[in-house]
Design a protein around this motif. Structure first.
Motif, mmCIF file in Angstrom:
data_model
loop_
_atom_site.group_PDB
_atom_site.id
_atom_site.type_symbol
_atom_site.label_atom_id
_atom_site.label_comp_id
_atom_site.label_asym_id
_atom_site.label_seq_id
_atom_site.Cartn_x
_atom_site.Cartn_y
_atom_site.Cartn_z
ATOM 1 N N ASP A 129 0.817 -1.104 -0.039
ATOM 2 C CA ASP A 129 -0.048 0.027 0.101
ATOM 3 C C ASP A 129 0.840 1.367 -0.066
ATOM 4 O OD1 ASP A 129 -2.547 1.356 -0.288
ATOM 5 O OD2 ASP A 129 -2.851 1.190 1.881
ATOM 6 N N GLU A 130 0.246 2.495 -0.110
ATOM 7 C CA GLU A 130 0.733 3.771 0.014
ATOM 8 C C GLU A 130 0.415 4.514 1.333
ATOM 9 O OE1 GLU A 130 -0.347 3.399 -4.396
ATOM 10 O OE2 GLU A 130 -1.498 3.164 -2.607
ATOM 11 N N ALA A 133 5.366 10.774 -0.624
ATOM 12 C CA ALA A 133 4.581 9.428 -0.336
ATOM 13 C C ALA A 133 5.433 8.238 -0.182
ATOM 14 C CB ALA A 133 3.731 9.026 -1.770
ATOM 15 N N TYR A 134 5.176 7.449 0.605
ATOM 16 C CA TYR A 134 5.611 6.273 1.122
ATOM 17 C C TYR A 134 5.112 4.838 0.663
ATOM 18 C CZ TYR A 134 7.791 2.805 4.128
ATOM 19 O OH TYR A 134 8.547 1.567 4.615
ATOM 20 N N GLN A 171 -2.243 -6.085 5.835
ATOM 21 C CA GLN A 171 -1.315 -6.111 7.275
ATOM 22 C C GLN A 171 -0.339 -5.044 6.946
ATOM 23 O OE1 GLN A 171 0.473 -9.666 8.522
ATOM 24 N NE2 GLN A 171 -1.493 -11.093 8.230
ATOM 25 N N ILE A 172 -0.052 -4.639 5.792
ATOM 26 C CA ILE A 172 0.911 -3.495 5.514
ATOM 27 C C ILE A 172 0.134 -2.138 6.485
ATOM 28 C CG2 ILE A 172 -0.382 -2.527 3.571
ATOM 29 C CD1 ILE A 172 3.135 -2.448 4.517
ATOM 30 N N CYS A 227 2.307 0.336 8.641
ATOM 31 C CA CYS A 227 2.094 1.808 8.813
ATOM 32 C C CYS A 227 1.664 2.361 9.991
ATOM 33 C CB CYS A 227 0.858 2.292 7.612
ATOM 34 S SG CYS A 227 1.429 2.007 5.964
ATOM 35 N N SER A 228 0.689 1.736 10.997
ATOM 36 C CA SER A 228 0.879 2.349 12.203
ATOM 37 C C SER A 228 2.029 2.501 13.063
ATOM 38 C CB SER A 228 -0.477 1.496 12.836
ATOM 39 O OG SER A 228 -0.005 0.341 13.248
ATOM 40 N N VAL A 229 2.931 1.187 12.754
ATOM 41 C CA VAL A 229 4.016 1.279 13.603
ATOM 42 C C VAL A 229 4.927 2.364 13.219
ATOM 43 C CG1 VAL A 229 6.303 -0.242 13.801
ATOM 44 C CG2 VAL A 229 4.007 -1.248 13.970
ATOM 45 N N ILE A 230 5.154 2.573 12.137
ATOM 46 C CA ILE A 230 6.116 3.758 11.623
ATOM 47 C C ILE A 230 5.512 5.170 12.218
ATOM 48 C CG2 ILE A 230 5.223 4.149 9.308
ATOM 49 C CD1 ILE A 230 8.091 4.316 8.391
#
Length: 351
Positions: free
Chosen positions: A160-161, A196-197, A280-281, A285-288
């Motif tokens: 995802d982005e 954008a990541y 799961q991505i 994203c919440s972790v980073i």
């Protein structure tokens, strides 16, 4: 009832020790037997208690909670939901005496076990093939595809982005924490743009592979695919499943065709609409976001990019696969509950 039982047992000639075997406390048996002998039936009532008497009777508490359970529209109050001050004023207006204060109302509602005055937003699945699409993804998380187990040379990626990641530099340096005081972060900052990541997460190997781009789109997502698929073990893998949502960068059959045309061993698997929570991505994203981007303090986009990629390397050294527990069985239970609320559009269960 316990007090009456003690007196009745004593009337049969039982001793305190014998009564205690029935009521689990010899002190309790002795207390109420003595009170009855000294004061008669009146001695079984509660003695006057010390301290301040109760200001609000139980009926007032119940009436206020009943008001909180109703929508404001039921009383022609132009509010979408009750606040404690509004509820206290409304209780006084409808004649509840004594009328409680806002803080008292807040305490009553906080202590209550049921809270029907609270609400959470949710959305009905509108994809007619929700169960089928979601169950395929859940099977992949369990290393299954179309009823057969995946081989050692088959991989599952969740991609995802994360758009609009800001490079913001605080005007003043953070103040370090002290005794009884948390670190303080300057509320004002300079903006240096956004990026954008884009990332792909190997579900079973707990490995993240990402890149930073000026924006999202088909071209940046294709660059991520090339970065991943041109590296081992994915280049020589038998099959690589790409789990994606319905974002514009990888939507519908056209995106799946682009992927398979470029890499015949890659297969795109789309989640249902409004089901990014199955990707799961999103967990990564919440972790980073929690560990790197909050609070943020980056002097430009180059530093932001370097920090994001450095976090990737740091994460990969210690990461373990997410403990994913949502299965087909849980999906069927969820859809069964949804059907109870939306009988006009029932959702089929996963096979």
């Amino acid at each position: 009832m316990l007090r009456s039982r003690i007196v009745l047992l004593a009337a049969t000639g039982m001793t305190n020790r014998m009564i205690a075997q029935r009521v689990d406390s010899q002190d309790t048996a002795r207390k109420w037997r003595r009170r009855y002998c000294e004061q008669g039936i009146e001695g079984l009532a509660d003695a006057p208690r010390p301290g301040r008497p109760r200001l609000y009777p139980a009926t007032v508490v119940a009436e206020v909670k009943a008001l909180a359970c109703e929508l404001p529209a039921a009383s022609r109050t132009p509010l979408a939901r009750w606040t404690c001050p509004e509820l206290a004023r409304h209780a006084a207006a409808v004649g509840i005496v004594p009328a409680p204060s806002a803080s008292t109302v807040r305490r009553w509602l906080t202590d209550d076990a049921l809270k029907p005055w609270q609400h959470r937003s949710w959305i009905f699945p509108r994809d007619p093939h929700f169960a089928l699409k979601a169950s395929r993804v859940l099977d992949l998380y369990q290393r299954q595809w179309e009823g057969a187990p995946l081989g050692q040379d088959e991989y599952v990626l969740s991609a995802d982005e994360k758009p609009g990641v800001q490079a913001r530099m605080r005007i003043h340096l953070p103040l370090p924490p002290g005794p009884g005081r948390a670190m303080r972060i300057e509320g004002e900052y300079h903006r240096f743009g956004t990026l954008a990541y884009l990332a792909a997460y190997d579900v079973h190997q707990a490995r993240i592979m990402g890149r930073c781009e000026p924006t999202t789109g088909i071209k940046p997502f294709t660059a991520l695919v090339d970065q991943v698929m041109q590296s081992e073990p994915f280049t020589s893998a038998r099959r690589v499943f790409w789990i994606v949502d319905n974002g514009s960068s990888h939507r519908n059959w056209a995106a799946a065709a682009r992927l398979s045309d470029a890499y015949p061993n890659a297969q795109m698997v789309h989640l249902p609409v409004h089901a990014s929570w199955l990707n799961q991505i999103e967990v990564y994203c919440s972790v980073i976001q929690r560990k790197l981007l909050t609070p943020d303090d980056f002097e430009d986009l180059d530093e932001l990019t370097a920090q994001i990629l450095a976090f990737e390397s740091h994460y990969n050294t210690t990461a373990r696969p997410f403990d994913w527990k949502f299965t087909r069985t849980d999906l069927n239970r969820l859809l069964a509950r949804i059907r109870q609320h939306d009988r006009h559009a029932p959702q089929p269960l996963a096979a």
